[in-house]
Scaffold this active site. Structure first.
Site, mmCIF file in Angstrom:
data_model
loop_
_atom_site.group_PDB
_atom_site.id
_atom_site.type_symbol
_atom_site.label_atom_id
_atom_site.label_comp_id
_atom_site.label_asym_id
_atom_site.label_seq_id
_atom_site.Cartn_x
_atom_site.Cartn_y
_atom_site.Cartn_z
ATOM 1 N N GLU A 198 44.224 26.122 51.485
ATOM 2 C CA GLU A 198 45.240 27.186 51.443
ATOM 3 C C GLU A 198 45.221 28.012 50.153
ATOM 4 O O GLU A 198 46.168 27.951 49.351
ATOM 5 C CB GLU A 198 46.642 26.594 51.627
ATOM 6 C CG GLU A 198 46.887 26.008 52.987
ATOM 7 C CD GLU A 198 48.377 25.793 53.287
ATOM 8 O OE1 GLU A 198 49.206 25.999 52.385
ATOM 9 O OE2 GLU A 198 48.692 25.432 54.428
ATOM 10 N N GLU A 386 45.857 21.056 59.446
ATOM 11 C CA GLU A 386 47.223 20.567 59.174
ATOM 12 C C GLU A 386 48.164 21.103 60.237
ATOM 13 O O GLU A 386 48.057 22.265 60.628
ATOM 14 C CB GLU A 386 47.760 21.075 57.827
ATOM 15 C CG GLU A 386 47.237 20.387 56.614
ATOM 16 C CD GLU A 386 47.921 20.865 55.319
ATOM 17 O OE1 GLU A 386 49.062 21.358 55.367
ATOM 18 O OE2 GLU A 386 47.277 20.739 54.267
HETATM 19 C C1 NOJ Z 1 50.331 22.901 53.273
HETATM 20 C C2 NOJ Z 1 49.772 22.175 52.105
HETATM 21 O O1 NOJ Z 1 48.386 22.112 52.229
HETATM 22 C C3 NOJ Z 1 50.340 20.776 51.906
HETATM 23 O O2 NOJ Z 1 49.963 20.341 50.655
HETATM 24 C C4 NOJ Z 1 51.836 20.808 52.100
HETATM 25 O O3 NOJ Z 1 52.415 19.576 51.808
HETATM 26 C C5 NOJ Z 1 52.132 21.234 53.519
HETATM 27 N N1 NOJ Z 1 51.626 22.569 53.724
HETATM 28 C C6 NOJ Z 1 53.613 21.248 53.864
HETATM 29 O O4 NOJ Z 1 54.266 22.187 53.099
#
Ligand code: NOJ
Length: 476
Positions: A198, A386
């Protein structure tokens, strides 16, 4: 639930572990999707990140990370919580991976802590850091779990951050050395790699709005950081290609489907500008399309940092693109009070169904964003690296009955399947997260795991969502 499914579940959790009635009802309601609907080569996993779970922040030669520095020297994290201990995965990895095995989880996505491997960002390698990840990888492989590694999930050596971090083009060279070292050290056993996690989150969080390290606020630092990061994702890809035979290389993006408020022309235009930042900024250069300046002229400020040859250097032919979607945004044009520089937008929330992060639950958005990325002709494959939600969890009589999360996962998965059935080349789905962990500036309050953590005792409790996922995975 069929007798067969019940037997499988009790085999995993022990005959005495009665499932909550609500979960049984939920599982029954879920007859609509099965693992086999996604095909036999679809990868199923859970995801985590080094700083969020490891702890051991200064053990065995690990250098200070930008996050260590940030949590210890600023007051920007809720309740001044830190990742010093987090889930203590550094010491408990073996039992955690064994639990994954018990839960039938086939793949584990985790990240490497750059300062654990290269404590000061250049020069000496910390062999004990390499040893730790070797143990994690070997433990996965012994248990039949496929490791999926992210090279950078937001923790960099503080020495590099102090020299400008991603604003400093020299970080690109340090990153290349680090990624090449990871490929050489682990590539004999690990074939699935992601370069960055991200990029938008940490360039905005760290260099534009200052809620993540280094806590800087300003457009100039953001624009500069964006270009070094864009170069790094491609350079990291090339390093992995050179050092890992038969590698499956990707990189991940946060992605948010953008909807205009009431389809009015000004709102449609505003939504387009937001889409550039939210979804197009980092992927288009890598695909050889350059920065999407035409649709957001402010990006000319990023182009200012380009040097001769960079147009080629930002390209890389990724094997897959990792998408991470948690919500959608609805955008209204708001010219009088610009909320975001050059964007003039006012985000609106349409639903009251919000997670603990304040994010709207909107499963259809998952389908929409998958289709948007699949429309790029050079995106070969998409993996959902994710997906998950923060809901308030309660431990009652030893159980965490998180039925909202079960429903969330099922509803989102149905949208993934919808896209897959329409022909999108979708390769896998990873739940964020395997276990509750340090949620960055929000600390430990929002819980997103399918395994709960009691931070006083480090006791792990498989939530109803974890039991549901396990049951789903054991199906055919
Ligand atoms: C994206 C991120 O990669 C991760 O580190 C984070 O905990 C989650 N979103 C939830 O916010």
């Amino acid at each position: 639930m069929t007798r067969e499914q019940w037997l499988k579940l009790t085999a995993v959790f022990g005959a005495g572990s009665l499932l909550p009635n609500t979960l049984v009802a939920q599982l029954l309601a879920d007859a609509e999707i099965k693992r086999s609907d996604f095909g036999s080569d679809f990868v199923w996993g859970t995801a985590t990140a080094s700083y969020q779970i490891e702890g051991g922040w200064n053990e065995d030669g690990k250098g200070e990370s930008n996050w260590d520095h940030f949590v210890h020297h600023t007051r920007k994290v809720d309740r001044h919580e830190t990742g010093d201990i987090a889930d203590d995965f550094y010491h408990r990895y073996e039992a955690d991976i064994a639990l994954m095995r018990q839960m039938n989880i086939p793949a584990f996505r985790f990240s490497l802590s750059w300062p654990r491997i290269v404590p000061t960002g250049s020069g000496a390698i910390n062999q004990k850091g390499i040893d730790f990840y070797n143990r994690v990888i070997d433990s996965c492989l012994q248990k039949g779990i496929e490791p999926w590694i992210t090279c950078y999930h937001w923790d960099m050596p503080q020495t590099l951050e102090a020299k400008g971090g991603w604003r400093n083009r020299d970080t690109l060279k340090r990153f290349e050395e680090y990624v090449g070292g990871c490929g050489k050290s682990f590539g004999d056993r690990v074939k699935n790699w992601m370069v960055l996690n991200e990029p938008l989150s940490y360039t905005v969080g760290g260099y534009l709005v200052g809620i993540h390290p280094p806590g800087v606020f300003g457009f100039k630092s953001f624009y500069k950081a964006v270009h070094t990061v864009t170069l790094s994702q491609a350079a990291g890809g090339r390093m992995l290609r050179d050092t890992v035979s038969k590698a499956n290389i990707g990189t991940t993006y946060s992605c948010i489907p953008i909807y205009p408020w009431k389809d009015k022309p000004a709102n449609i235009e505003a939504a387009k500008r937001v889409d550039v930042i939210a979804n197009r900024l980092f992927i288009e250069p890598v695909l050889g399309m350059g920065y999407p300046v035409q649709d957001l002229p402010a990006l000319k400020h990023v182009e200012r940092y380009m040097q001769p040859g960079d147009e080629e250097q930002v390209k890389f032919n990724f094997d897959f693109i990792g998408l991470q979607n948690y919500t959608r945004w609805v955008i209204k044009n708001f010219p009088l009070l610009p909320m975001v520089h050059a964007l003039n937008i006012k985000p609106k929330k349409l639903s009251t169904d919000l997670t603990e992060m304040g994010w709207e639950v909107y499963p259809e958005g998952m389908y929409r964003i998958i289709k948007q990325f699949a429309a790029y002709k050079d995106v070969k494959k998409i993996v959902l690296t994710e997906s998950g939600a923060a809901f308030k969890d309660e431990l009652v009589n030893g159980e965490i009955n998180d039925v909202r999360r079960v429903k969330y996962l099922q509803d989102y998965l149905k949208q993934v399947l919808r896209a897959k059935n329409e022909g999108v080349n979708l390769g896998g789905y990873f739940i964020w997260s395997f276990m509750d962990n340090f949620e960055w500036a929000e600390g430990y309050r929002p819980t997103l795991g399918i395994v709960g953590i009691d931070y006083k005792t480090q006791q792990r409790t498989v939530k109803a969502s974890g039991k549901w996922y396990s049951n789903f995975l054991s199906g055919k």
